[in-house]
Design an enzyme around this catalytic site. Structure first.
Site, PDB file in Angstrom:
ATOM      1  N   HIS A   1      32.840 -74.435 -13.818  1.00 12.54           N
ATOM      2  CA  HIS A   1      33.030 -73.700 -14.662  1.00 12.54           C
ATOM      3  C   HIS A   1      32.332 -73.093 -16.224  1.00 12.54           C
ATOM      4  O   HIS A   1      33.626 -73.419 -16.734  1.00 12.54           O
ATOM      5  CB  HIS A   1      35.045 -73.281 -14.365  1.00 12.54           C
ATOM      6  CG  HIS A   1      35.910 -72.976 -13.127  1.00 12.54           C
ATOM      7  ND1 HIS A   1      35.919 -74.193 -12.734  1.00 12.54           N
ATOM      8  CD2 HIS A   1      35.433 -72.239 -12.287  1.00 12.54           C
ATOM      9  CE1 HIS A   1      36.431 -74.164 -11.827  1.00 12.54           C
ATOM     10  NE2 HIS A   1      36.461 -72.156 -10.933  1.00 12.54           N
ATOM     11  N   ASN A   2      31.711 -72.751 -16.000  1.00 13.58           N
ATOM     12  CA  ASN A   2      31.143 -73.141 -17.533  1.00 13.58           C
ATOM     13  C   ASN A   2      29.420 -71.415 -17.658  1.00 13.58           C
ATOM     14  O   ASN A   2      30.946 -70.805 -17.111  1.00 13.58           O
ATOM     15  CB  ASN A   2      29.816 -73.911 -17.443  1.00 13.58           C
ATOM     16  CG  ASN A   2      29.330 -73.327 -16.575  1.00 13.58           C
ATOM     17  OD1 ASN A   2      28.858 -72.711 -15.686  1.00 13.58           O
ATOM     18  ND2 ASN A   2      28.773 -75.046 -16.019  1.00 13.58           N
ATOM     19  N   PHE A   3      29.773 -71.360 -18.800  1.00 10.28           N
ATOM     20  CA  PHE A   3      28.903 -69.817 -19.201  1.00 10.28           C
ATOM     21  C   PHE A   3      27.619 -69.247 -17.731  1.00 10.28           C
ATOM     22  O   PHE A   3      27.827 -68.072 -18.014  1.00 10.28           O
ATOM     23  CB  PHE A   3      28.115 -69.921 -20.340  1.00 10.28           C
ATOM     24  CG  PHE A   3      27.049 -68.949 -21.356  1.00 10.28           C
ATOM     25  CD1 PHE A   3      28.081 -67.479 -21.338  1.00 10.28           C
ATOM     26  CD2 PHE A   3      26.146 -68.732 -20.816  1.00 10.28           C
ATOM     27  CE1 PHE A   3      27.097 -66.712 -21.077  1.00 10.28           C
ATOM     28  CE2 PHE A   3      25.120 -67.688 -20.809  1.00 10.28           C
ATOM     29  CZ  PHE A   3      25.892 -66.733 -21.324  1.00 10.28           C
ATOM     30  N   ARG A   4      26.967 -70.778 -17.088  1.00  8.53           N
ATOM     31  CA  ARG A   4      26.710 -70.182 -15.993  1.00  8.53           C
ATOM     32  C   ARG A   4      27.337 -69.687 -15.209  1.00  8.53           C
ATOM     33  O   ARG A   4      27.363 -68.192 -14.696  1.00  8.53           O
ATOM     34  CB  ARG A   4      25.121 -71.064 -15.906  1.00  8.53           C
ATOM     35  CG  ARG A   4      24.377 -70.446 -15.111  1.00  8.53           C
ATOM     36  CD  ARG A   4      23.422 -72.171 -14.603  1.00  8.53           C
ATOM     37  NE  ARG A   4      23.025 -72.111 -16.013  1.00  8.53           N
ATOM     38  CZ  ARG A   4      21.658 -71.937 -16.514  1.00  8.53           C
ATOM     39  NH1 ARG A   4      20.724 -70.812 -16.178  1.00  8.53           N
ATOM     40  NH2 ARG A   4      20.648 -72.212 -17.833  1.00  8.53           N
ATOM     41  N   HIS A   5      28.447 -69.969 -14.291  1.00  8.22           N
ATOM     42  CA  HIS A   5      28.942 -69.507 -13.809  1.00  8.22           C
ATOM     43  C   HIS A   5      29.861 -68.010 -13.973  1.00  8.22           C
ATOM     44  O   HIS A   5      30.079 -67.086 -13.364  1.00  8.22           O
ATOM     45  CB  HIS A   5      30.298 -70.066 -13.245  1.00  8.22           C
ATOM     46  CG  HIS A   5      31.300 -69.643 -12.881  1.00  8.22           C
ATOM     47  ND1 HIS A   5      31.091 -69.463 -11.234  1.00  8.22           N
ATOM     48  CD2 HIS A   5      33.095 -69.052 -13.348  1.00  8.22           C
ATOM     49  CE1 HIS A   5      32.331 -68.697 -10.874  1.00  8.22           C
ATOM     50  NE2 HIS A   5      33.714 -68.533 -12.348  1.00  8.22           N
TER      51      HIS A   5
ATOM     52  N   HIS B   1      36.113 -63.469 -17.803  1.00 11.84           N
ATOM     53  CA  HIS B   1      37.511 -64.048 -16.220  1.00 11.84           C
ATOM     54  C   HIS B   1      38.326 -65.450 -16.096  1.00 11.84           C
ATOM     55  O   HIS B   1      38.575 -66.416 -15.721  1.00 11.84           O
ATOM     56  CB  HIS B   1      37.485 -63.487 -14.995  1.00 11.84           C
ATOM     57  CG  HIS B   1      35.884 -64.860 -14.472  1.00 11.84           C
ATOM     58  ND1 HIS B   1      34.786 -65.062 -14.944  1.00 11.84           N
ATOM     59  CD2 HIS B   1      36.494 -65.154 -13.464  1.00 11.84           C
ATOM     60  CE1 HIS B   1      34.089 -65.865 -14.064  1.00 11.84           C
ATOM     61  NE2 HIS B   1      34.910 -66.112 -13.390  1.00 11.84           N
ATOM     62  N   ASP B   2      36.636 -66.688 -17.379  1.00  6.99           N
ATOM     63  CA  ASP B   2      36.995 -68.236 -16.820  1.00  6.99           C
ATOM     64  C   ASP B   2      36.855 -68.987 -18.124  1.00  6.99           C
ATOM     65  O   ASP B   2      36.784 -70.034 -18.751  1.00  6.99           O
ATOM     66  CB  ASP B   2      36.064 -68.937 -15.814  1.00  6.99           C
ATOM     67  CG  ASP B   2      36.651 -68.818 -14.716  1.00  6.99           C
ATOM     68  OD1 ASP B   2      37.793 -68.917 -14.674  1.00  6.99           O
ATOM     69  OD2 ASP B   2      35.795 -68.598 -13.892  1.00  6.99           O
TER      70      ASP B   2
ATOM     71  N   ASP C   1      33.764 -63.265  -8.308  1.00  9.92           N
ATOM     72  CA  ASP C   1      34.177 -64.536  -8.427  1.00  9.92           C
ATOM     73  C   ASP C   1      33.693 -65.795  -7.633  1.00  9.92           C
ATOM     74  O   ASP C   1      33.609 -66.411  -7.990  1.00  9.92           O
ATOM     75  CB  ASP C   1      35.891 -64.677  -9.193  1.00  9.92           C
ATOM     76  CG  ASP C   1      36.244 -65.959  -9.261  1.00  9.92           C
ATOM     77  OD1 ASP C   1      35.411 -66.959 -10.031  1.00  9.92           O
ATOM     78  OD2 ASP C   1      37.394 -66.414  -9.398  1.00  9.92           O
TER      79      ASP C   1
END
Length: 440
Positions: free
Chosen positions: A191-195, A231-232, A341
């Site tokens: 759940h990082n920036f790439r995601h 969203h995360d 998502d």
């Protein structure tokens, strides 16, 4: 029995490690990452301190070297299937597993500033038409791009949807907003920036593939793109079940009601409250209220505890769906954010499978902590119970397929872009499961 050989360099010497193809994680516990990378990083920090003392500033070349070392470490840690095999789980890791789970650390200031400088330097560059068109499809490969380049691509999305012109967003404000969003994603496995980028890029693809620009007004399109982007925000790598069972500050603050998703919303509006980051500042009060309500609604919809209710609402509306009906549009927007998502399996296998390994790594980190704390452990997160193919088969069959099928009923054009790839992924993991059973 066939063996697998991995070749690598240590101080310029060619070395190799050999293990059976059917080895388990337990067999690999003694194998770990070489210490050379940690030693190199230590020497870089020492050199940086000396340079600062003697020159008062850090040369650009040293920043570049730091970025390269960190990038190389991440690439080693995310080698295909290595996290699944437990190859990098050392004795030191096993010891740390018995301590309090680490709080996600913000990126080092030097690294952040380097990304910002690169982003601003490249922000005026023009992409080729081929790249622009590829960006509009689920085939896009995020692994080929550095994080500063991903920020540029996000800027392109906002520009190509005419948000700057139609909603009076200033370019400098958009730059600051995007970078502050980047800064608030933690350096964790999944759940990082790439995601965040992947989810936003999938939404961008869906907007173009479904010709949604002719069906929804610009404000709603802004809600869709911005909610996927945010969203995360500040995800800790531990899900809502953990937050609630461990009685964390987030669970207490939000009374166990979607603690993570409420936190992501709060962080998003905290970023937007800064004048230099407020891409909504030129909207009317009525427009702002509309966007704020939409962002909250869409981000909260990503809580999987709400999945069945939202899907049921959409199924009821589908036969009589009306794009002029506000309630219908709100449910559709939640569905599209949810699809984006969890859309990794709609991408090519070379793109999706590394994400699966990263998600399992995050799951296993959480379940290890839950066991140590005596908290309930979900079977699908337990490293002692999870098998990669069976885990994906269940998720695809019972979550992805029903969701993607319903959206495809409204937009038949999406069948070849998202539904068929997911069906192919199901076949891939089913074949993998059969092969594993034959070896038993």
């Amino acid at each position: 029995m066939a063996n697998k050989i991995i070749h690598f360099l240590v101080h310029g010497r060619r070395e190799h490690a050999e293990f059976r193809l059917d080895c388990s994680a337990a067999d690999m516990r003694g194998v770990g990452m070489p210490m050379e990378l940690d030693d190199m990083e230590h020497r870089l920090h020492h050199l940086e301190r000396r340079v600062i003392e003697e020159m008062g500033d850090v040369p650009e070349v040293l920043h570049e070297l730091q970025i390269q070392v960190e990038s190389f470490k991440k690439k080693l840690e995310s080698l295909e299937h290595m996290s699944w095999l437990g190859l990098f789980r050392t004795d030191r890791d096993l010891h740390l597993a018995h301590t309090k789970p680490p709080t996600p650390q913000p990126r080092a200031r030097e690294g952040l500033q380097q990304v910002r400088r690169r982003f601003l330097h490249m922000s005026s560059l023009q992409l080729t038409e081929d790249i622009k068109e590829h960006l509009k499809t689920p085939l896009f490969d995020n692994w080929q791009w550095e994080e500063s380049e991903l920020l540029v691509l996000l800027q392109v999305m906002f520009n190509d949807l005419d948000f700057l012109a139609l909603l009076y967003i200033e370019p400098d404000v958009l730059h600051s907003f995007l970078f502050d969003v980047y800064r608030h994603y933690n350096d964790i496995p999944f759940h990082n920036f790439r995601h965040c980028f992947c989810v936003t890029q999938m939404m961008y693809s869906l907007i173009w593939l479904t010709d949604l620009r002719t069906k929804l007004p610009p404000l709603d399109l802004l809600v869709l793109l911005t909610s996927t982007l945010c969203h995360d925000l500040d995800h800790t790598g531990y899900n809502n079940a953990y937050q609630i069972n461990a009685m964390t500050d987030l669970a207490l603050r939000y009374n166990n009601q979607s603690p993570l998703e409420n936190h992501h919303c709060a962080i998003a509006f905290g970023i937007l409250s800064k004048p230099e980051c407020n891409i909504l500042k030129n909207l009317s009060q009525q427009q702002y209220r509309h966007v704020r309500a939409g962002l909250i609604r869409c981000i909260l919809a990503t809580d999987m505890a709400r999945h069945n209710d939202i899907l049921h609402q959409f199924r009821i509306l589908h036969p009589v769906f009306d794009f002029t009906n506000e309630e219908h549009k709100e449910v559709l927007m939640k569905i599209m954010v949810k699809v984006s998502d969890i859309s990794n399996e709609a991408r090519p296998l070379a793109v999706s499978e590394p994400w699966m390994d990263r998600l399992l790594q995050e799951f296993f980190n959480q379940s290890d902590t839950e066991k140590l704390k005596g908290l309930p452990v979900a079977p699908f997160m337990d490293r002692d119970q999870v098998f990669k193919p069976s885990s994906q088969i269940s998720f695809i069959r019972f979550v992805l397929m029903p969701l993607f099928t319903e959206l495809t009923k409204l937009f038949p054009c999406l069948e070849q872009h998202i539904l068929k790839p997911v069906q192919q992924a199901l076949e891939y993991y089913s074949n993998m499961q059969r092969a594993m059973k034959q070896k038993e």
